[in-house]
Design an enzyme around this catalytic site. Structure first.
Site, short mmCIF file in Angstrom:
data_model
loop_
_atom_site.label_atom_id
_atom_site.label_comp_id
_atom_site.label_asym_id
_atom_site.label_seq_id
_atom_site.Cartn_x
_atom_site.Cartn_y
_atom_site.Cartn_z
N ASP A 1 58.04 -54.65 24.58
CA ASP A 1 58.17 -55.79 25.50
C ASP A 1 56.91 -56.64 25.37
OD1 ASP A 1 58.15 -57.48 27.70
OD2 ASP A 1 58.79 -55.94 29.11
N ILE A 2 57.07 -57.88 24.97
CA ILE A 2 55.91 -58.74 24.70
C ILE A 2 55.10 -59.03 25.97
CG2 ILE A 2 56.98 -61.02 24.94
CD1 ILE A 2 55.54 -61.74 22.24
N ASP B 1 61.70 -65.88 27.40
CA ASP B 1 61.13 -66.96 28.22
C ASP B 1 61.13 -66.56 29.71
OD1 ASP B 1 60.19 -69.46 28.93
OD2 ASP B 1 62.00 -70.55 28.37
N GLY C 1 67.88 -64.89 19.67
CA GLY C 1 68.65 -64.52 20.86
C GLY C 1 69.71 -65.57 21.12
P1 ADP Z 1 65.80 -67.89 21.58
O1 ADP Z 1 66.31 -68.84 22.62
O2 ADP Z 1 64.62 -68.46 20.80
O3 ADP Z 1 66.87 -67.32 20.71
P2 ADP Z 1 65.69 -65.44 23.23
O4 ADP Z 1 64.72 -65.15 24.30
O5 ADP Z 1 67.13 -65.64 23.62
O6 ADP Z 1 65.10 -66.71 22.43
O7 ADP Z 1 65.64 -64.28 22.15
C1 ADP Z 1 64.61 -64.14 21.21
C2 ADP Z 1 64.31 -62.66 21.00
O8 ADP Z 1 63.48 -62.19 22.07
C3 ADP Z 1 65.54 -61.74 20.98
O9 ADP Z 1 65.38 -60.80 19.92
C4 ADP Z 1 65.44 -61.02 22.33
O10 ADP Z 1 66.01 -59.73 22.27
C5 ADP Z 1 63.94 -60.91 22.47
N1 ADP Z 1 63.39 -60.59 23.79
C6 ADP Z 1 63.96 -60.70 25.01
N2 ADP Z 1 63.10 -60.26 25.96
C7 ADP Z 1 61.97 -59.86 25.32
C8 ADP Z 1 60.72 -59.30 25.71
N3 ADP Z 1 60.44 -59.05 27.01
N4 ADP Z 1 59.80 -59.01 24.75
C9 ADP Z 1 60.05 -59.24 23.45
N5 ADP Z 1 61.19 -59.78 23.00
C10 ADP Z 1 62.15 -60.08 23.92
#
Ligand code: ADP
Length: 185
Positions: free
Chosen positions: A21-22, A45, A134
């Site tokens: 988790d970032i 986001d 995502g």
């Molecule tokens: P985008 O709109 O750029 O596609 P998303 O947030 O929908 O962005 O997804 C981008 C990536 O981030 C996906 O692989 C999703 O699973 C991942 N993601 C979602 N939550 C987290 C988190 N807390 N930490 C890291 N990656 C995440």
């Protein structure tokens, strides 16, 4: 437990992948896969704004009132609020429209503009999520190659303050795509 890969060194910069988790990373900056409004949203986001608190959105609002919406491929920086990371770099990846609408170039730019901004702020360590894979629908096998290629190309140019880049991949499938892309380097 976070899965961590063997690191690779690119021009004396440490580059590695973890599954996790970032919002919990302690690199100096984390990158947000934002949308052009910078007003928060779903996915990573939403998670960053929830974990970091209202100070991040406040600064995003100031950015938008100064310069308008953030186009795909560009990046801006704000405080990290309550996060361990001191800064959040917000970038906007491309929406996938089949691959012939400049998606690889815009995705490359999102990674490289983020690293430029990190360098302009003398930042030493940066975490990236998998931008655009995502809600934006970019196929992860293709996006992972673009992402690794963009970051390694930037680091090879050698003009950066950054000493460590971490890809923080949320799920096993994304992690394994990035692992293949990194092995193919
Ligand atoms: P985008 O709109 O750029 O596609 P998303 O947030 O929908 O962005 O997804 C981008 C990536 O981030 C996906 O692989 C999703 O699973 C991942 N993601 C979602 N939550 C987290 C988190 N807390 N930490 C890291 N990656 C995440």
């Amino acid at each position: 437990m976070e899965k961590q890969t063997t690191e690779v060194m690119v021009n004396q910069v440490r580059l590695y992948l973890i599954q996790g988790d970032i919002t919990r990373q302690d690199t100096e900056a984390i990158v947000n896969a934002a949308n052009s409004s910078l007003m928060g949203g779903g996915g990573v986001d939403g998670a960053i704004h929830r974990a970091g608190g209202p100070a991040i959105l406040e600064e995003c609002k100031q950015v938008v009132s100064r310069q308008g919406r953030l186009p795909a491929g560009k990046a801006v920086i704000t405080t990290g609020g309550n996060l361990k990371a001191k800064y959040v770099i917000h970038t906007v990846g491309p929406v996938w429209h089949g691959g012939k609408k400049g998606e690889p170039e815009l995705l490359t730019s999102a990674y490289q503009e983020s690293l430029k901004l990190a360098t302009a702020n003398n930042i030493k360590s940066v975490s990236f999520p998998s931008i655009s894979t995502g809600v934006y629908g970019y196929p992860v096998d293709k996006a992972s190659e673009v992402a690794i290629g963009a970051v390694t190309a930037f680091l090879r140019r050698g003009i950066t303050s950054v000493k460590e880049v971490v890809f923080v991949l949320f799920d096993a499938q994304t992690f394994s795509a990035y692992l293949s892309a990194l092995s193919g380097q």
